[in-house]
Design a protein around this motif. Structure first.
Motif, PDB file in Angstrom:
ATOM      1  N   ASN A  23       9.593  -4.117  -2.141  1.00 30.60           N
ATOM      2  CA  ASN A  23      11.039  -4.282  -2.254  1.00 30.60           C
ATOM      3  C   ASN A  23      11.422  -5.749  -2.351  1.00 30.60           C
ATOM      4  N   GLN A  24      12.643  -5.992  -2.770  1.00 25.02           N
ATOM      5  CA  GLN A  24      13.116  -7.367  -2.884  1.00 25.02           C
ATOM      6  C   GLN A  24      13.292  -8.025  -1.525  1.00 25.02           C
ATOM      7  N   ASN A  25      13.705  -7.258  -0.539  1.00 28.35           N
ATOM      8  CA  ASN A  25      13.878  -7.806   0.802  1.00 28.35           C
ATOM      9  C   ASN A  25      12.496  -8.105   1.390  1.00 28.35           C
ATOM     10  N   GLN A  26      12.224  -9.345   1.667  1.00 31.42           N
ATOM     11  CA  GLN A  26      10.896  -9.760   2.114  1.00 31.42           C
ATOM     12  C   GLN A  26      10.745  -9.797   3.631  1.00 31.42           C
ATOM     13  N   THR A  27      11.692  -9.222   4.376  1.00 33.61           N
ATOM     14  CA  THR A  27      11.599  -9.220   5.831  1.00 33.61           C
ATOM     15  C   THR A  27      10.354  -8.498   6.301  1.00 33.61           C
ATOM     16  N   LYS A  28      10.084  -7.315   5.737  1.00 34.32           N
ATOM     17  CA  LYS A  28       8.891  -6.562   6.133  1.00 34.32           C
ATOM     18  C   LYS A  28       7.627  -7.323   5.771  1.00 34.32           C
ATOM     19  N   ASN A  29       7.623  -7.941   4.609  1.00 32.72           N
ATOM     20  CA  ASN A  29       6.482  -8.731   4.176  1.00 32.72           C
ATOM     21  C   ASN A  29       6.232  -9.873   5.153  1.00 32.72           C
ATOM     22  N   CYS A  30       7.281 -10.562   5.508  1.00 34.20           N
ATOM     23  CA  CYS A  30       7.158 -11.696   6.411  1.00 34.20           C
ATOM     24  C   CYS A  30       6.687 -11.243   7.786  1.00 34.20           C
ATOM     25  N   ARG A  31       7.257 -10.137   8.300  1.00 34.48           N
ATOM     26  CA  ARG A  31       6.854  -9.635   9.608  1.00 34.48           C
ATOM     27  C   ARG A  31       5.372  -9.223   9.585  1.00 34.48           C
ATOM     28  N   GLN A  32       4.927  -8.585   8.492  1.00 31.34           N
ATOM     29  CA  GLN A  32       3.520  -8.198   8.383  1.00 31.34           C
ATOM     30  C   GLN A  32       2.624  -9.435   8.330  1.00 31.34           C
ATOM     31  N   ASN A  33       3.052 -10.460   7.619  1.00 32.87           N
ATOM     32  CA  ASN A  33       2.284 -11.710   7.581  1.00 32.87           C
ATOM     33  C   ASN A  33       2.210 -12.348   8.956  1.00 32.87           C
ATOM     34  N   LEU A  35       2.270 -10.739  11.829  1.00 38.77           N
ATOM     35  CA  LEU A  35       1.292  -9.953  12.590  1.00 38.77           C
ATOM     36  C   LEU A  35      -0.132 -10.267  12.141  1.00 38.77           C
ATOM     37  N   ASP A  36      -0.345 -10.364  10.829  1.00 42.52           N
ATOM     38  CA  ASP A  36      -1.667 -10.689  10.301  1.00 42.52           C
ATOM     39  C   ASP A  36      -2.143 -12.047  10.813  1.00 42.52           C
ATOM     40  N   PHE A  37      -1.226 -13.007  10.868  1.00 43.63           N
ATOM     41  CA  PHE A  37      -1.573 -14.331  11.372  1.00 43.63           C
ATOM     42  C   PHE A  37      -2.080 -14.249  12.803  1.00 43.63           C
ATOM     43  N   HIS A  38      -1.365 -13.513  13.644  1.00 36.37           N
ATOM     44  CA  HIS A  38      -1.770 -13.441  15.050  1.00 36.37           C
ATOM     45  C   HIS A  38      -3.053 -12.636  15.237  1.00 36.37           C
ATOM     46  N   HIS A  39      -3.261 -11.604  14.422  1.00 33.61           N
ATOM     47  CA  HIS A  39      -4.528 -10.871  14.485  1.00 33.61           C
ATOM     48  C   HIS A  39      -5.688 -11.770  14.048  1.00 33.61           C
ATOM     49  N   ASP A  50     -12.674 -21.856  13.417  1.00 35.74           N
ATOM     50  CA  ASP A  50     -11.472 -22.635  13.136  1.00 35.74           C
ATOM     51  C   ASP A  50     -10.317 -21.692  12.797  1.00 35.74           C
ATOM     52  N   ILE A  51      -9.201 -21.799  13.519  1.00 32.66           N
ATOM     53  CA  ILE A  51      -8.053 -20.913  13.287  1.00 32.66           C
ATOM     54  C   ILE A  51      -7.176 -21.387  12.142  1.00 32.66           C
ATOM     55  N   SER A  52      -7.480 -22.524  11.547  1.00 27.91           N
ATOM     56  CA  SER A  52      -6.649 -23.020  10.443  1.00 27.91           C
ATOM     57  C   SER A  52      -6.729 -22.114   9.221  1.00 27.91           C
ATOM     58  N   VAL A  53      -7.771 -21.282   9.109  1.00 23.46           N
ATOM     59  CA  VAL A  53      -7.868 -20.347   7.986  1.00 23.46           C
ATOM     60  C   VAL A  53      -6.784 -19.285   8.056  1.00 23.46           C
ATOM     61  N   CYS A  54      -6.171 -19.112   9.211  1.00 24.24           N
ATOM     62  CA  CYS A  54      -5.132 -18.094   9.397  1.00 24.24           C
ATOM     63  C   CYS A  54      -3.754 -18.586   8.994  1.00 24.24           C
ATOM     64  N   GLU A  55      -3.593 -19.860   8.778  1.00 24.52           N
ATOM     65  CA  GLU A  55      -2.277 -20.443   8.546  1.00 24.52           C
ATOM     66  C   GLU A  55      -1.922 -20.458   7.066  1.00 24.52           C
ATOM     67  N   TRP A  56      -1.826 -19.281   6.457  1.00 24.16           N
ATOM     68  CA  TRP A  56      -1.551 -19.191   5.026  1.00 24.16           C
ATOM     69  C   TRP A  56      -0.207 -18.559   4.715  1.00 24.16           C
ATOM     70  N   TYR A  57       0.448 -17.975   5.679  1.00 16.09           N
ATOM     71  CA  TYR A  57       1.673 -17.237   5.401  1.00 16.09           C
ATOM     72  C   TYR A  57       2.900 -18.136   5.503  1.00 16.09           C
ATOM     73  N   LEU A  58       3.970 -17.709   4.830  1.00 11.76           N
ATOM     74  CA  LEU A  58       5.226 -18.448   4.867  1.00 11.76           C
ATOM     75  C   LEU A  58       6.349 -17.532   5.318  1.00 11.76           C
ATOM     76  N   CYS A  59       7.084 -17.955   6.304  1.00 11.21           N
ATOM     77  CA  CYS A  59       8.255 -17.230   6.800  1.00 11.21           C
ATOM     78  C   CYS A  59       9.287 -18.263   7.225  1.00 11.21           C
ATOM     79  N   PRO A  60      10.544 -17.875   7.220  1.00  6.45           N
ATOM     80  CA  PRO A  60      11.555 -18.804   7.742  1.00  6.45           C
ATOM     81  C   PRO A  60      11.269 -19.155   9.208  1.00  6.45           C
TER      82      PRO A  60
END
Length: 80
Positions: A23-33, A35-39, A50-60
């Motif tokens: 969908n156009q609304n990226q809220t779900k996408n951002c929330r999933q990212n 969660l993925d980051f923390h997992h 190294d946890i820096s490999v996890c820092e790929w997502y973008l959210c406000p």
């Protein structure tokens, strides 16, 4: 002025497409990212990698801050 608008439209960038939430609304996408980051961070910490490999997502930043606050309060709706 019309050229400024055309330039802005030409250079406009959005969040990358995620087939899990098309969908156009990226809220779900951002929330999933989020969660993925923390997992990922949790898994890399267990592996002592190294946890820096996890820092790929973008959210406000305001969303991430609010979610971090909810996690700290224990009111975040998902288990991480």
């Amino acid at each position: 002025m019309a050229e400024d608008i055309k330039t802005k439209i030409k250079n406009y960038k959005t969040a990358l497409f995620d087939s899990r939430v098309p969908n156009q609304n990226q809220t779900k996408n951002c929330r999933q990212n989020y969660l993925d980051f923390h997992h990922c961070r949790k898994a890399m910490t267990v592996k002592r990698s190294d946890i820096s490999v996890c820092e790929w997502y973008l959210c406000p930043v305001s969303w991430v801050s609010a979610w971090d606050d909810r996690r700290a309060e224990g009111t975040f709706p998902r288990k991480i």
